[in-house]
Every structure is written in structure tokens, then in C-alpha cells.
Design a protein around this motif. Structure first.
Motif, PDB file in Angstrom:
ATOM      1  N   GLU A 150       0.828  -1.197   0.000  1.00 19.09           N
ATOM      2  CA  GLU A 150       0.000   0.000   0.000  1.00 19.09           C
ATOM      3  C   GLU A 150       0.872   1.261   0.000  1.00 19.09           C
ATOM      4  O   GLU A 150       0.573   2.230  -0.679  1.00 19.09           O
TER       5      GLU A 150
ATOM      6  N   ILE B 287       2.286   1.795  -3.470  1.00 17.33           N
ATOM      7  CA  ILE B 287       1.251   2.293  -4.382  1.00 17.33           C
ATOM      8  C   ILE B 287       0.992   3.771  -4.118  1.00 17.33           C
ATOM      9  O   ILE B 287       0.891   4.579  -5.053  1.00 17.33           O
ATOM     10  N   LEU B 288       0.907   4.142  -2.840  1.00 18.62           N
ATOM     11  CA  LEU B 288       0.695   5.544  -2.488  1.00 18.62           C
ATOM     12  C   LEU B 288       1.864   6.397  -2.981  1.00 18.62           C
ATOM     13  O   LEU B 288       1.668   7.461  -3.564  1.00 18.62           O
TER      14      LEU B 288
ATOM     15  N   ALA C 274       1.705   6.892  -6.702  1.00 20.74           N
ATOM     16  CA  ALA C 274       0.644   7.843  -7.043  1.00 20.74           C
ATOM     17  C   ALA C 274       1.076   9.270  -6.700  1.00 20.74           C
ATOM     18  O   ALA C 274       0.850  10.191  -7.489  1.00 20.74           O
TER      19      ALA C 274
ATOM     20  N   LYS D 185      -6.710  10.294  -5.894  1.00 20.68           N
ATOM     21  CA  LYS D 185      -7.721   9.219  -5.910  1.00 20.68           C
ATOM     22  C   LYS D 185      -7.763   8.535  -7.272  1.00 20.68           C
ATOM     23  O   LYS D 185      -7.836   7.314  -7.360  1.00 20.68           O
TER      24      LYS D 185
ATOM     25  N   LEU E 222      -4.668   6.419  -7.544  1.00 24.28           N
ATOM     26  CA  LEU E 222      -4.766   5.246  -6.676  1.00 24.28           C
ATOM     27  C   LEU E 222      -5.745   4.225  -7.249  1.00 24.28           C
ATOM     28  O   LEU E 222      -5.496   3.024  -7.177  1.00 24.28           O
TER      29      LEU E 222
ATOM     30  N   GLY F  16      -3.712   1.252  -7.762  1.00 25.81           N
ATOM     31  CA  GLY F  16      -3.798   0.427  -6.572  1.00 25.81           C
ATOM     32  C   GLY F  16      -5.091  -0.316  -6.376  1.00 25.81           C
ATOM     33  O   GLY F  16      -5.205  -1.094  -5.441  1.00 25.81           O
TER      34      GLY F  16
ATOM     35  N   VAL G  90      -6.647   0.153  -2.675  1.00 29.94           N
ATOM     36  CA  VAL G  90      -5.929   0.864  -1.630  1.00 29.94           C
ATOM     37  C   VAL G  90      -6.797   2.014  -1.131  1.00 29.94           C
ATOM     38  O   VAL G  90      -7.260   2.838  -1.898  1.00 29.94           O
TER      39      VAL G  90
ATOM     40  N   CYS H  94      -6.858   5.193   1.373  1.00 33.87           N
ATOM     41  CA  CYS H  94      -5.955   6.071   2.107  1.00 33.87           C
ATOM     42  C   CYS H  94      -6.779   7.027   2.966  1.00 33.87           C
ATOM     43  O   CYS H  94      -7.648   7.721   2.453  1.00 33.87           O
TER      44      CYS H  94
ATOM     45  N   THR I 297      -7.452  10.715   1.908  1.00 33.88           N
ATOM     46  CA  THR I 297      -8.256  11.078   0.748  1.00 33.88           C
ATOM     47  C   THR I 297      -9.723  11.272   1.108  1.00 33.88           C
ATOM     48  O   THR I 297     -10.502  11.686   0.287  1.00 33.88           O
TER      49      THR I 297
END
Length: 178
Positions: free
Chosen positions: A106, A109-110, A113, A161, A164, A168, A171, A173, A176
Motif C-alpha cells: 500500500e 502504491i501511495l 501515485a 484518488k 490510486l 492500486g 488501496v 488512504c 483522501t
């Protein structure tokens, strides 16, 4: 030890962590984050005489960190990301390997992004979303109006967003949602 030197050491002790975390979120690279942090505090030492309002020292230091991050990150632009570096920093329990892998995935991925959106938007998300600075503090750090922070933050979140969702899938977050 001079009063100025003692003051700089206090500033370093108090804000080192904030500067380092900002730089790490901004670059996703420990070495770059350390370089940014070091360079930030060198600039703080050289320019401490310019700090007029002691109540704004945090935002002053973080604005130096942001500008330094932009400058240094340009130098490292061609370098490939190594997202595996964060490893143990996000691990809540060393005994839970599945949870470790999920957190690391995660985080990666964040980071991908974040690095894919405009630097200004990235700074907004780091400062307001991840570090939870107020709109006023964020505006001071980025040297812009509070209205610009509000508007651009919503645009940044929308872009994040979108990234992601693309990168992702599931995912989620916390930041967000604001």
C-alpha cells in the motif's frame, strides 16, 4: 555556546522529524530525504537572522524544506525509485508477515501515485493530508493564499484518488477522505 547556536540546535531538535518526513514523503527516497533535511538546516543556520516572527518558525523551516526538496529532487529526477526502502518503518507488528507485505504494498502504491502528480499537489497532500497541517500553515509554507490551498488541495486529492484507483485498485488512504 552562543545563544544563536543554542537556538539553532533547539530548532533542529524540534523540527528535524517534520522536515525529514516531509522530504521522505516528497521523494520516496531515504538518501534524498536525508540530503534535503541536511540542506534545509544548513539554510536555516545561514538565514536564521531573517526569521522575524518566532511563532512562525515551523512554517518558515518547512517552507525552506519544500523549496530545498524541489531543488534537490530536480537533481535526482533521472534516478529510479526504490520503493522497497521503507520496509520496517510502516510495520506495526514484526510477527505478522502478511500485514507487513500489505502495508509495504500500500505504501509503494501511495508513493507511486504521489510521485505521478504535480509537485505542488504532492506538497499539498503531504503537508495537509499526511502531516495534518492547517490550511493556514500549509499556505504559509507554500507561500500562497489559504483559498489556493483549499482549491488546489481538493484538486490534488481528486488526482491522487484517480491515480490510486488506476494503480492500486483497493488501496484506501485515510487522507483522501478529507
Amino acid at each position: 555556546m552562543s545563544k544563536l547556536q543554542a537556538n539553532i540546535e533547539e530548532l533542529y531538535d524540534e523540527y528535524y522529524r517534520d522536515v525529514y518526513h516531509f522530504a521522505l514523503y516528497y521523494t520516496n527516497n531515504k538518501q534524498e530525504a536525508e540530503d534535503i533535511t541536511q540542506e534545509t538546516f544548513i539554510k536555516v543556520m545561514k538565514n536564521i537572522h531573517k526569521l522575524k516572527d518566532l511563532e512562525k518558525q515551523k512554517t518558515w523551516i518547512l517552507s525552506i524544506a519544500r523549496n530545498t526538496a524541489v531543488d534537490i529532487h530536480r537533481k535526482y529526477k533521472l534516478r529510479q525509485l526504490i520503493p522497497s526502502m521503507i520496509g520496517s518503518n510502516l510495520v506495526a507488528s514484526e510477527n505478522n508477515t502478511e500485514k507487513q507485505l500489505l502495508l509495504k504494498e500500500e505504501w509503494e502504491i501511495l508513493q507511486e501515485a504521489l510521485l505521478a502528480i504535480k509537485p505542488h499537489y504532492r506538497s499539498l497532500i503531504i503537508l495537509k493530508g499526511l502531516k495534518e497541517f492547517t490550511i493556514k500553515e500549509t499556505a504559509e509554507i507554500l507561500d500562497c493564499t489559504e483559498l489556493k490551498v483549499r482549491v488546489d488541495y481538493h484538486r490534488a486529492i481528486a488526482q491522487l484518488k484517480k491515480r490510486l484507483a488506476k494503480e492500486g485498485g483497493g488501496v484506501i488512504c485515510k487522507m483522501t477522505n478529507g
